[in-house]
Enzyme design. Structure first.
Site, PDB file in Angstrom:
ATOM      1  N   HIS A  14      21.938   3.007  20.933  1.00  0.00           N
ATOM      2  CA  HIS A  14      22.569   3.270  22.228  1.00  0.00           C
ATOM      3  C   HIS A  14      24.074   3.521  22.122  1.00  0.00           C
ATOM      4  O   HIS A  14      24.685   3.946  23.081  1.00  0.00           O
ATOM      5  CB  HIS A  14      22.261   2.112  23.188  1.00  0.00           C
ATOM      6  N   SER A  57      20.304   9.079  21.394  1.00  0.00           N
ATOM      7  CA  SER A  57      19.337   9.697  20.497  1.00  0.00           C
ATOM      8  C   SER A  57      19.879  10.999  19.928  1.00  0.00           C
ATOM      9  O   SER A  57      20.607  11.729  20.598  1.00  0.00           O
ATOM     10  CB  SER A  57      18.042  10.001  21.257  1.00  0.00           C
ATOM     11  N   LYS A  94       7.195  10.412  29.625  1.00  0.00           N
ATOM     12  CA  LYS A  94       6.830  11.110  28.389  1.00  0.00           C
ATOM     13  C   LYS A  94       6.328  10.105  27.353  1.00  0.00           C
ATOM     14  O   LYS A  94       5.369  10.384  26.625  1.00  0.00           O
ATOM     15  CB  LYS A  94       8.042  11.871  27.844  1.00  0.00           C
ATOM     16  N   ASP A  95       6.954   8.915  27.316  1.00  0.00           N
ATOM     17  CA  ASP A  95       6.479   7.879  26.399  1.00  0.00           C
ATOM     18  C   ASP A  95       5.096   7.390  26.797  1.00  0.00           C
ATOM     19  O   ASP A  95       4.290   7.018  25.943  1.00  0.00           O
ATOM     20  CB  ASP A  95       7.458   6.692  26.389  1.00  0.00           C
ATOM     21  N   GLU A 152      -3.312  -2.192   0.247  1.00  0.00           N
ATOM     22  CA  GLU A 152      -3.605  -1.512   1.496  1.00  0.00           C
ATOM     23  C   GLU A 152      -3.054  -0.088   1.428  1.00  0.00           C
ATOM     24  O   GLU A 152      -2.077   0.185   0.721  1.00  0.00           O
ATOM     25  CB  GLU A 152      -2.942  -2.276   2.654  1.00  0.00           C
TER      26      GLU A 152
END
Lengths: 186, 408, 256
Positions: free
Chosen positions: B213, B217, B241-242, B285
């Site tokens: 922040h 972004s 959108k998320d 894994e």
């Protein structure tokens, strides 16, 4: 309307009526909330007793070897169960008093299946301590039954509360006679 | 920042004394986000969601799990069979672990592609690498807890990596085990740390977000927002959108949990741990496979371990290896080719990590490992100097091309 | 950059897809016979009659050497037995209980809550009774092997004559589904090993399929409810995905 300073959410409310396309926004949020709520239940329910715990809910006890005047303690659902082979004197004293005078009025005969065999949960109804009086030589309290040392609740020879802070009689667990000398608790 | 913006008096009363609502409001409306973020920018939020799912299901599983070598396997089976909805919670935990790594890997490759690690976001990137390291440690220790064959032998092999350290290696391994083999003390401490580390991750995530922040972004074009015409508020645009990304994530997760719950696991972990017998073919894994391939590519014990850790360490210094002033690969035609080569290289390493260490696989592992380091240590610094980048647009909202120039 | 997203997802899926058979195949040199299973697919379920028959095969054939340590008699309710039947089945087993008041362990008939007793007291006895080879517990065997059901089915039917160039040592048996082909377990199923009350075929294939069904259930008893909830969850989330997509378009429409 490429605007960044005003709050688009607020302007929608003030500006124009919600139409079908606004409905879909609200419905999507609602659906998300419903889905979220649905997954909360398994997370809570896992704390309830599991299937194997529930399956262990019964215990068989051979009561034929308890001598008159003696008592044994067995475990049922992780709690002690007192089984006392009462003497004739103890049975008589349990029936001698008028149950209406008791804090938790109960006749002795409703608390036993055979008069000589008393089966109660060994958990004080006050705050869950285990009362004394099972072993020979232990304090049995002034009514010759059991005595809870935590906060001083005496029980009589029928496991009924007579004094002190406990509100109700010692609980009688569900049990049945499989044969003359064997009971199953639970 | 005045509390008057809230109509609800209770909210106003609280906000005046504890300005949490103002803070939320600030993030929702006042925090400017570039308007051109694509769906690749969903993956940060998705990683956060995965972390929350892991912590919530993990806390619940811990209520039913027993960290003792004689009871661990049985307690997991009890969760699967007897605990109410236990199978569901455990399968969600297992599969979200894999999904967490998928999401984070995409998040990292997105950062690589769009140059999100470049100034002024170097610390943001480095905190991300710290999170990745913590995730790997947490996942490794979590995999030990069911105490199956793969749990046990995975723990043995990975802790033995530390024995490669000269002089003190053996003592360190004994220290990690709390004994002379992977045993009950090891399981107990792994459980304790597996419970602790997600909260450390959450802490670093907070720092990661604070750092994000500071400058906001990055975006697909990679140039800074020049003013309000280039940005929009987070809510409702990016919350919505998320939401699309979250719905997609949950749908895929549900398909895995309900229909292929063990596809990303290993059958041998349904065999209780047996310290006397190693499975014929042990592998970590899937999300560790690329690193496992690098480890095995080197015939020297210490060298392999060092190289494997270097593969992660190189990410820490990446902001100083790639000095090109242009962030986004959209304007770096040569970089873009090498990016995809690196991408393929990582997939190849993952594939090779799952193959037996013999024959052609050894050679391929070495080539792929070499390429990995070549990319970061040689190609990126060279590209910074020699690459001719495409002209950058003037701003996010104006697709007009300006003359080629730096964005810093 | 949608291309990127698609590429990433497919690449990672491909990596998992490529790696998992490689990881799990182990011997990789054997070909499995695919059985017909009711429990596969999104609407998979257990065939209760087959489970009951499979339990019978387990009891009559497998239970001599192999335990099923995570199954209690009460779990047999999943096979369609009622409470009285479960009590009757439980009573056929003897389990150790105790210590009694004298400190002695004693045997008593099993109750529904009891685990189906293992034929051996411990692993050492199991090994000693089987030429040093440890018969694995069967509770989880269908999940503890790659392609579990097909593998078990193939293994049970895989006892064929060894090729002439194959040397079979004493105590070992040739099996074309077993990695390395030499297995310590003697052939368990020959056909007609048990008699079914419902008259189902007792061919080697029938018996093997039934016991495989039973073992899949014992490994994954929650499979049916899992798939049932799964269908609902996927349905719900698909709608949620479509709706959130259109809600997003609606919100973003402001910007254009």
């Amino acid at each position: 309307m490429a605007n960044t300073n005003s709050k688009p959410g607020a302007s929608d409310v003030d500006g124009h009526e919600p139409d079908r396309r606004d409905f879909i926004v609200v419905a999507t949020y609602a659906m998300g909330a419903v889905g979220g709520a649905a997954v909360v239940w398994p997370l809570i329910d896992q704390m309830n007793p599991a299937a194997d715990t529930l399956a262990l809910a019964s215990t068989e006890v051979d009561v034929s070897k308890i001598a008159e005047g003696q008592a044994i303690t067995v475990t049922w659902r992780g709690k002690p169960v007192f089984i006392r082979h009462r003497t004739a004197d103890e049975i008589m004293r349990a029936n001698a008093i008028d149950s209406a005078e008791l804090r938790d009025p109960e006749e002795d005969e409703t608390r036993v299946q055979k008069p000589e065999l008393l089966v109660v949960l060994g958990v004080c109804t006050h705050l869950g301590c285990v009362p004394l009086g099972q072993k020979t030589g232990e304090v049995k309290g002034e009514y010759d039954g059991w005595f809870c040392p935590c906060h001083g609740s005496p029980y009589d020879t029928s496991g009924r509360i007579r004094k002190g802070p406990a509100p109700t009689n010692l609980e009688v667990p569900p049990y049945s006679f499989l044969s003359d000398g064997v009971i199953r608790i639970g | 920042m005045s509390a008057e913006k809230f109509s609800n008096p209770v909210v106003r009363w609280i906000d005046h004394r504890l300005p949490v609502f103002s803070m939320l409001d600030h993030e929702k409306y006042d925090y400017p986000v570039p308007k051109n973020l694509n769906y690749m920018w969903n993956f940060g939020v998705l990683a956060g969601l995965a972390l929350v799912i892991m912590i919530v299901t993990g806390i619940v599983l811990a209520m039913n799990y027993t960290a003792h070598i004689d009871h661990a396997f049985g307690s997991v089976e009890r969760i699967m069979r007897d605990v109410n909805h236990g199978w569901l919670i455990r399968y969600i935990h297992m599969n979200t672990a894999s999904f967490f790594f998928i999401v984070v890997y995409i998040h990292m490759f997105r950062g690589l592609y769009y140059g999100s690690y470049k100034a002024p976001r170097e610390l943001l990137w480095m905190l991300g690498v710290v999170i990745f390291l913590l995730m790997m440690a947490t996942a490794f220790m979590g995999y030990v807890l069911p105490w199956g064959q793969m749990s046990f032998w995975g723990a043995t092999v990975i802790t033995n990596l530390f024995s490669a350290i000269p002089f003190v290696g053996e003592s360190i391994v004994v220290f990690l085990w709390g004994g002379f083999s992977v045993d009950n003390p090891t399981l107990n401490r792994f459980f304790s740390l597996h419970y602790l580390m997600p909260f450390l991750i959450a802490g670093v995530v907070v720092l990661h977000i604070v750092a994000l922040h500071r400058f906001g972004s990055n975006n697909p074009i990679g140039i800074d927002a020049k003013g309000p015409q280039d940005t929009i508020s987070f809510h409702p645009y990016y919350t919505m959108k998320d939401m699309v990304g979250i719905a997609m994530f949950l749908l895929l997760l549900a398909v895995a949990v309900f229909f292929f719950p063990n596809a990303m696991g290993h059958p041998d972990n349904y065999i209780p741990a047996n310290p006397m017998q190693t499975p014929a073919h042990i592998v970590p894994e899937w999300y560790f496979l690329p690193f496992y391939a690098i480890l095995r590519a080197v015939p020297d014990k210490l060298g392999g371990v060092l190289l494997m850790f270097s593969a992660i360490f190189v990410l820490f210094v990446l902001p100083w290896l790639d000095r090109s002033p242009v962030r986004s690969a959209r304007f770096r035609p040569v970089f873009r080719i090498f990016f995809w080569l690196l991408f393929i290289d990582c997939i190849l390493l993952g594939y090779l990590g799952g193959m037996p260490a013999e024959g052609i696989y050894v050679l391929l592992s070495r080539l792929a490992t070499a390429w990995y380091f070549l990319h970061f240590l040689v190609i990126l610094p060279m590209l910074s100097v020699f690459e001719t980048t495409k002209p950058l647009p003037k701003s996010i909202s104006e697709p007009v091309l300006a003359t080629a120039r730096g964005v810093a | 950059m949608r291309k990127f997203l698609i590429a990433s997802v497919t690449a990672i899926a491909a990596m998992i897809g490529l790696a998992s058979p490689a990881m799990s195949a182990g011997g990789g040199d054997v070909k499995l016979q695919a059985g017909e299973w009711s429990f596969t697919g999104p609407f998979g379920y257990f065939d209760k009659a087959a489970l009951q028959r499979g339990f019978q095969v387990y009891r009559d054939v497998c239970a001599g050497c192999q335990g099923i340590d995570y199954i209690a008699c009460r779990n047999l309710a999943d096979l369609g037995y009622n409470e009285a039947e479960i009590k009757a089945i439980a009573a056929e087993y003897e389990v150790m209980d105790g210590p009694d008041d004298e400190g002695e362990m004693f045997m008593r008939p099993a109750r529904p809550a009891d685990i189906i007793p293992n034929p051996y007291r411990n692993d050492n006895e199991a090994r000693a009774s089987n030429n040093g080879a440890m018969p694995p517990d069967l509770s989880l065997i269908a999940k503890a092997r790659a392609n579990g059901p097909d593998y078990l089915y193939s293994l049970l039917l895989g006892y064929v004559d060894a090729p002439t160039n194959q040397d079979v040592p004493d105590g070992m048996h040739y099996n074309n589904a077993y990695s390395g082909n030499l297995i310590a377990m003697p052939q368990p199923i020959y056909g007609d090993d048990v008699e079914y009350a419902d008259g189902s075929p007792t061919t080697p294939e029938g018996l093997s399929a039934d016991v495989t069904n039973f073992l899949m259930w014992s490994a994954e008893p929650k499979l049916e409810v899992r798939k049932r909830i799964g269908v609902a969850a996927v349905f719900f989330l698909s709608i949620f995905l479509v709706m959130s997509y259109f809600a997003k378009r609606r919100v973003w429409a402001d910007l254009h």
